[in-house]
Enzyme design. Structure first.
Site, PDB file in Angstrom:
ATOM      1  CG  HIS A  46     -29.362  15.951 -13.934  1.00 49.57           C
ATOM      2  ND1 HIS A  46     -29.732  17.155 -13.376  1.00 49.57           N
ATOM      3  CD2 HIS A  46     -28.977  16.237 -15.199  1.00 49.57           C
ATOM      4  CE1 HIS A  46     -29.580  18.120 -14.254  1.00 49.57           C
ATOM      5  NE2 HIS A  46     -29.133  17.583 -15.389  1.00 49.57           N
ATOM      6  CD  GLU A  48     -29.861  15.144  -8.458  1.00 42.83           C
ATOM      7  OE1 GLU A  48     -29.726  16.245  -7.911  1.00 42.83           O
ATOM      8  OE2 GLU A  48     -29.346  14.863  -9.564  1.00 42.83           O
ATOM      9  CB  CYS A  76     -31.513  21.096 -11.336  1.00 40.06           C
ATOM     10  SG  CYS A  76     -32.083  19.613 -12.214  1.00 40.06           S
ATOM     11  CB  CYS A  79     -33.190  16.536  -9.944  1.00 39.04           C
ATOM     12  SG  CYS A  79     -32.079  16.000 -11.257  1.00 39.04           S
TER      13      CYS A  79
END
Length: 145
Positions: A46, A48, A76, A79
């Site tokens: 992801h 992040e 999410c 993260c």
């Protein structure tokens, strides 16, 4: 946030879910990233997570105490956990994720008083632009079948 949107556009162009992230320390960008799950075949890739990893390398340690993370969409649970573990001082995101957000919408990991780290969270920055790129991406995906 505009740089994070540039990263989201890069993800869009690479047929990745268009989320971008930027880590800033003392007003300077120290890392930037976008989603690479499809490219890397990695569920943890992801924006992040990648931005946090890159920032940690730049700073030479995992604690990002005086850093801020700007991300286009609400993080999410994975993260949000990484954000808390990296000790970021501030999270700024554009649009809420009503399906998987973990910073105030579906759940609130960053605001959990039982955790040992506190982080300032700011939402709604360039919300329309951050939301629009996601909507455009998924609209394109639905019409391409």
């Amino acid at each position: 946030m505009r740089i994070a949107l540039d990263e989201a556009q890069s993800a869009f162009d690479e047929d990745e879910v268009p989320i971008g992230a930027v880590v800033v320390k003392d007003g300077e960008i120290i890392s930037r990233a976008h989603n690479l799950r499809e490219t890397l075949k990695d569920a943890t890739a992801h924006a992040e997570i990648i931005a946090i990893r890159r920032a940690s390398k730049v700073l030479g340690g995992w604690r990002l105490i005086d850093c801020e993370l700007f991300v286009t969409i609400e993080p999410c649970p994975m993260c949000a956990g990484a954000i808390m573990q990296s000790r970021l001082k501030r999270l700024v995101f554009g649009a809420y994720d009503d399906k998987a957000g973990a910073c105030g919408s579906v759940m609130d990991i960053t605001g959990n008083p039982l955790l040992n780290h506190r982080i300032e969270v700011v939402s709604g920055i360039l919300e329309y632009e951050c939301s629009s790129i996601m909507k455009d991406y998924f609209k394109q995906k639905r019409t391409s079948f």
